[in-house]
Design a protein around this motif. Structure first.
Motif, PDB file in Angstrom:
ATOM      1  N   ASP A   1       0.827  -1.213   0.000  1.00 52.96           N
ATOM      2  CA  ASP A   1       0.000   0.000   0.000  1.00 52.96           C
ATOM      3  C   ASP A   1       0.861   1.262   0.000  1.00 52.96           C
ATOM      4  OD1 ASP A   1      -2.264  -1.542  -0.005  1.00 52.96           O
ATOM      5  OD2 ASP A   1      -2.643  -1.362   2.152  1.00 52.96           O
ATOM      6  N   GLU A   2       1.893   1.271   0.840  1.00 54.16           N
ATOM      7  CA  GLU A   2       2.745   2.458   0.951  1.00 54.16           C
ATOM      8  C   GLU A   2       3.517   2.711  -0.346  1.00 54.16           C
ATOM      9  OE1 GLU A   2       5.140   1.551   4.310  1.00 54.16           O
ATOM     10  OE2 GLU A   2       3.615   2.161   5.799  1.00 54.16           O
ATOM     11  N   SER A   3       4.041   1.647  -0.952  1.00 55.65           N
ATOM     12  CA  SER A   3       4.832   1.820  -2.178  1.00 55.65           C
ATOM     13  C   SER A   3       3.939   2.115  -3.384  1.00 55.65           C
ATOM     14  CB  SER A   3       5.677   0.564  -2.443  1.00 55.65           C
ATOM     15  OG  SER A   3       4.850  -0.573  -2.620  1.00 55.65           O
ATOM     16  N   ARG A   4       2.702   1.595  -3.349  1.00 59.07           N
ATOM     17  CA  ARG A   4       1.774   1.838  -4.467  1.00 59.07           C
ATOM     18  C   ARG A   4       1.451   3.318  -4.613  1.00 59.07           C
ATOM     19  NH1 ARG A   4      -1.956  -1.444  -3.038  1.00 59.07           N
ATOM     20  NH2 ARG A   4      -3.435   0.033  -2.159  1.00 59.07           N
ATOM     21  N   MET A   5       1.373   4.021  -3.509  1.00 63.71           N
ATOM     22  CA  MET A   5       1.080   5.454  -3.544  1.00 63.71           C
ATOM     23  C   MET A   5       2.158   6.220  -4.314  1.00 63.71           C
ATOM     24  SD  MET A   5      -1.767   5.693  -1.968  1.00 63.71           S
ATOM     25  CE  MET A   5      -1.892   7.464  -1.672  1.00 63.71           C
ATOM     26  N   GLN A   6       3.380   5.683  -4.328  1.00 65.25           N
ATOM     27  CA  GLN A   6       4.493   6.314  -5.025  1.00 65.25           C
ATOM     28  C   GLN A   6       4.754   5.698  -6.392  1.00 65.25           C
ATOM     29  OE1 GLN A   6       7.438   5.481  -1.992  1.00 65.25           O
ATOM     30  NE2 GLN A   6       7.178   7.512  -1.051  1.00 65.25           N
ATOM     31  N   GLY A   7       3.979   4.639  -6.742  1.00 63.19           N
ATOM     32  CA  GLY A   7       4.170   3.968  -8.021  1.00 63.19           C
ATOM     33  C   GLY A   7       5.422   3.111  -8.077  1.00 63.19           C
ATOM     34  N   LEU A   8       5.923   2.721  -6.903  1.00 65.71           N
ATOM     35  CA  LEU A   8       7.156   1.940  -6.821  1.00 65.71           C
ATOM     36  C   LEU A   8       6.891   0.556  -6.248  1.00 65.71           C
ATOM     37  CD1 LEU A   8       9.434   4.735  -5.300  1.00 65.71           C
ATOM     38  CD2 LEU A   8       9.262   4.086  -7.717  1.00 65.71           C
ATOM     39  N   LEU A   9       7.928  -0.286  -6.259  1.00 67.82           N
ATOM     40  CA  LEU A   9       7.867  -1.575  -5.581  1.00 67.82           C
ATOM     41  C   LEU A   9       8.345  -1.408  -4.143  1.00 67.82           C
ATOM     42  CD1 LEU A   9       9.365  -4.013  -8.249  1.00 67.82           C
ATOM     43  CD2 LEU A   9       6.951  -3.600  -7.754  1.00 67.82           C
ATOM     44  N   PRO A  10       7.855  -2.238  -3.216  1.00 68.17           N
ATOM     45  CA  PRO A  10       8.380  -2.177  -1.847  1.00 68.17           C
ATOM     46  C   PRO A  10       9.887  -2.411  -1.835  1.00 68.17           C
ATOM     47  CG  PRO A  10       6.381  -3.506  -1.923  1.00 68.17           C
ATOM     48  CD  PRO A  10       6.760  -3.228  -3.347  1.00 68.17           C
ATOM     49  N   GLU A  11      10.594  -1.708  -0.974  1.00 68.24           N
ATOM     50  CA  GLU A  11      12.043  -1.851  -0.911  1.00 68.24           C
ATOM     51  C   GLU A  11      12.462  -3.165  -0.262  1.00 68.24           C
ATOM     52  OE1 GLU A  11      13.751   1.514   1.007  1.00 68.24           O
ATOM     53  OE2 GLU A  11      13.124   2.935  -0.556  1.00 68.24           O
ATOM     54  N   TYR A  12      11.571  -3.722   0.567  1.00 64.81           N
ATOM     55  CA  TYR A  12      11.932  -4.934   1.316  1.00 64.81           C
ATOM     56  C   TYR A  12      11.004  -6.089   0.937  1.00 64.81           C
ATOM     57  CZ  TYR A  12      11.941  -8.340   5.089  1.00 64.81           C
ATOM     58  OH  TYR A  12      11.973  -9.514   5.797  1.00 64.81           O
ATOM     59  N   SER A  13      11.564  -7.276   0.861  1.00 63.44           N
ATOM     60  CA  SER A  13      10.757  -8.503   0.760  1.00 63.44           C
ATOM     61  C   SER A  13      11.533  -9.603   1.469  1.00 63.44           C
ATOM     62  CB  SER A  13      10.502  -8.896  -0.698  1.00 63.44           C
ATOM     63  OG  SER A  13      11.706  -9.247  -1.347  1.00 63.44           O
ATOM     64  N   GLU A  14      10.819 -10.526   2.121  1.00 58.34           N
ATOM     65  CA  GLU A  14      11.513 -11.627   2.791  1.00 58.34           C
ATOM     66  C   GLU A  14      12.201 -12.494   1.741  1.00 58.34           C
ATOM     67  OE1 GLU A  14       8.657 -13.973   4.897  1.00 58.34           O
ATOM     68  OE2 GLU A  14       7.299 -14.102   3.190  1.00 58.34           O
ATOM     69  N   ARG A  15      13.242 -13.184   2.144  1.00 59.60           N
ATOM     70  CA  ARG A  15      13.993 -13.989   1.173  1.00 59.60           C
ATOM     71  C   ARG A  15      13.194 -15.213   0.746  1.00 59.60           C
ATOM     72  NH1 ARG A  15      19.416 -12.968   0.527  1.00 59.60           N
ATOM     73  NH2 ARG A  15      20.237 -11.256   1.803  1.00 59.60           N
ATOM     74  N   ILE A  16      12.763 -16.009   1.725  1.00 60.60           N
ATOM     75  CA  ILE A  16      11.962 -17.193   1.416  1.00 60.60           C
ATOM     76  C   ILE A  16      11.223 -17.611   2.687  1.00 60.60           C
ATOM     77  CG2 ILE A  16      13.680 -18.959   2.007  1.00 60.60           C
ATOM     78  CD1 ILE A  16      12.819 -20.352  -0.681  1.00 60.60           C
ATOM     79  N   ASN A  17      10.056 -18.193   2.528  1.00 56.39           N
ATOM     80  CA  ASN A  17       9.242 -18.593   3.667  1.00 56.39           C
ATOM     81  C   ASN A  17       9.137 -20.120   3.698  1.00 56.39           C
ATOM     82  OD1 ASN A  17       7.247 -19.093   5.566  1.00 56.39           O
ATOM     83  ND2 ASN A  17       5.907 -17.448   4.876  1.00 56.39           N
ATOM     84  N   PRO A  18       9.750 -20.793   4.682  1.00 56.86           N
ATOM     85  CA  PRO A  18       9.709 -22.257   4.746  1.00 56.86           C
ATOM     86  C   PRO A  18       8.282 -22.816   4.820  1.00 56.86           C
ATOM     87  CG  PRO A  18      11.350 -21.382   6.267  1.00 56.86           C
ATOM     88  CD  PRO A  18      10.558 -20.218   5.776  1.00 56.86           C
ATOM     89  N   ILE A  19       7.392 -22.101   5.524  1.00 57.02           N
ATOM     90  CA  ILE A  19       6.003 -22.575   5.637  1.00 57.02           C
ATOM     91  C   ILE A  19       5.337 -22.602   4.273  1.00 57.02           C
ATOM     92  CG2 ILE A  19       3.718 -22.028   6.613  1.00 57.02           C
ATOM     93  CD1 ILE A  19       5.174 -20.913   9.057  1.00 57.02           C
ATOM     94  N   THR A  20       5.672 -21.631   3.425  1.00 60.96           N
ATOM     95  CA  THR A  20       5.144 -21.604   2.067  1.00 60.96           C
ATOM     96  C   THR A  20       5.570 -22.844   1.300  1.00 60.96           C
ATOM     97  OG1 THR A  20       5.166 -19.183   1.985  1.00 60.96           O
ATOM     98  CG2 THR A  20       5.169 -20.347  -0.114  1.00 60.96           C
ATOM     99  N   LEU A  21       6.834 -23.208   1.415  1.00 63.61           N
ATOM    100  CA  LEU A  21       7.342 -24.377   0.689  1.00 63.61           C
ATOM    101  C   LEU A  21       6.677 -25.664   1.176  1.00 63.61           C
ATOM    102  CD1 LEU A  21      11.157 -23.518   0.483  1.00 63.61           C
ATOM    103  CD2 LEU A  21       9.324 -23.009  -1.151  1.00 63.61           C
ATOM    104  N   ILE A  22       6.442 -25.756   2.498  1.00 63.73           N
ATOM    105  CA  ILE A  22       5.764 -26.935   3.052  1.00 63.73           C
ATOM    106  C   ILE A  22       4.333 -27.015   2.535  1.00 63.73           C
ATOM    107  CG2 ILE A  22       4.892 -27.993   5.182  1.00 63.73           C
ATOM    108  CD1 ILE A  22       7.361 -26.772   6.610  1.00 63.73           C
ATOM    109  N   ALA A  23       3.631 -25.878   2.557  1.00 65.23           N
ATOM    110  CA  ALA A  23       2.246 -25.842   2.081  1.00 65.23           C
ATOM    111  C   ALA A  23       2.180 -26.183   0.600  1.00 65.23           C
ATOM    112  CB  ALA A  23       1.646 -24.458   2.332  1.00 65.23           C
TER     113      ALA A  23
END
Length: 441
Positions: free
Chosen positions: A366-388
């Motif tokens: 939401d914050e980055s969308r107001m500026q038309g940019l991508l978020p500066e931060y994203s997590e590297r990888i989520n182990p729970i996602t891979l399990i699911a």
């Protein structure tokens, strides 16, 4: 707009408001993905093994599943202006997880590109009485589609304006010919000409056949102006493409007594009709190549931190897919593509839960969308996602009842939701324990 921007087509950025398109332009591209030879083949297969009403309910069941997935994924894509693989960075998968998505989707879609290019080339070669020969025909058709996709979504839209009306005109003329010689009531109540096809298997064919298309809906919907446009684009596209084309093909299969698509079209529309229907394959094939290029753009950016113009990526994978098509290697690839049919749906389950229910990355988006940019931060990888993701795939692959692609989607969504809730509770418990220890000290 410069040529560089237009060919790159916002592959690693948000689609800005000024680049959004009217709903009907995106809708035409969406319908083009469904009104193709492969969809007509599906409808004919249903008609060959089911009565009209059995095929109708199987199509309805599969279409509802596709519409729900397409709508939710599409709304997220339109709101953020991001493709599926790029959006995945902030909806459960993280930077490296989204690169895996890019790789999986790209491999699958390059495979489909090669297989459908072979269908297109064989049709063109047969129409010219073998004058070109299959290798030359496949090379020309593959490079033709690649050239279209290099220039981005606008060119996909222009192709749709030609191919979709042509396909619908042929199908309309074909059903007119059928109805001229047969009673509609007679066809609706006639027994199916082939071996029985169960409702569960048929619904699986309908939902599984376009489930990958539903998951990559953001690749198209990012050009929609709002959620309302997404709703009409997905609803009309799904029901015209699935219900409309399927049921017409069912009636034709009953009238002609075969599931051989070429025979059906030849008997109702002649060689010109057959050529147009085969040409309509271009519409789904350019989308295969387009989404594959978006996925690889994200993969290269995530893993190598290199931003390569999407036009160049399209050219390279288009040539690779064309060469494999000419060599016939991709005929052995079809089992792997069926495998992808239960590997890719969990992506949607995880992304929908994360974006609409858990909303873990919504503040950053939401914050980055107001500026038309991508978020500066994203997590590297989520182990729970891979399990699911893994459990969703296994359930779709091994559970024998229901719709495999839907099973894999639901299991992954539930496992991810439970896993993240347990993780958050554990994290909160650790925080409280550490706080109590510090207060004691």
């Amino acid at each position: 707009m410069t040529g560089k921007i237009s060919t790159d087509d916002f592959s690693l950025s948000r689609v800005p408001a000024e680049a959004r398109l009217p709903m009907w332009e995106v809708l035409l591209v969406r319908i083009g993905a469904l009104t193709a030879l492969s969809q007509f083949m599906l409808g004919a297969a249903l008609g060959y093994g089911m009565t009209f009403w059995e095929a109708f309910w199987a199509t309805m069941l599969g279409s509802v599943v596709l519409e729900i997935v397409s709508l939710l994924m599409g709304i997220a894509g339109a709101r953020e202006g991001l493709s599926t693989s790029l959006l995945a960075r902030w909806t459960g998968f993280g930077r490296y997880g989204s690169s895996i998505i890019g790789a999986v989707i790209s491999i699958g879609l390059i495979g489909w590109f090669g297989i459908q290019n072979a269908v297109f080339a064989k049709g063109i070669d047969e129409a010219l009485n073998g004058a070109l020969g299959f290798p030359l025909a496949a090379t020309l058709t593959g490079l033709f589609v690649t050239a279209i996709v290099i220039f981005g979504f606008k060119w996909l839209s222009w192709t749709a304006k030609i191919a979709v009306p042509g396909f619908l005109a042929v199908i309309g003329y074909g059903i007119y010919q059928v109805l001229r010689d047969h009673s509609v009531t007679e066809l609706i109540h006639s027994p199916h000409p082939g071996p029985d096809l169960s409702l569960g298997v048929a619904a699986t064919m309908v939902a599984g056949g376009f489930m990958i298309g539903a998951v990559i809906t953001p690749d198209m919907s990012r050009y929609c102006r709002n959620g309302k446009d997404v709703f009409w684009m997905t609803l009309i596209g799904t029901f015209v493409g699935e219900l409309g084309v399927n049921m017409i093909a069912v009636l034709m299969a009953h009238a002609v007594g075969t599931d051989d698509v070429v025979t059906i079209v030849l008997q109702t529309s002649g060689w010109l009709g057959a050529a147009i229907v085969i040409f309509a394959t271009v519409k789904i094939n350019d989308l295969n190549l387009y989404s594959a290029s978006l996925g690889l753009s994200n993969l290269i950016d995530c893993v190598f931190s290199k931003k390569i113009n999407r036009g160049w990526i399209t050219f390279i994978i288009g040539v690779v897919g064309t060469v494999l098509s000419v060599l016939g290697i991709l005929e052995k690839f079809q089992n792997f593509l069926v495998f992808l049919g239960v590997w890719i749906p969990p992506i949607a389950g995880i992304m929908v839960v994360d974006y609409f229910i858990l909303k873990r990355g919504r503040k950053l988006l939401d914050e980055s969308r107001m500026q038309g940019l991508l978020p500066e931060y994203s997590e590297r990888i989520n182990p729970i996602t891979l399990i699911a993701w893994a459990l969703g795939f296994l359930s779709g692959y091994f559970i024998q009842f229901g719709i495999p692609s839907l099973n894999s989607l639901l299991v992954s969504a539930i496992v991810y939701w439970i896993g993240m809730k347990m993780f958050d509770a554990s994290k909160q418990s650790n925080l409280e324990t550490n706080k109590n220890i510090n207060e004691t000290i």
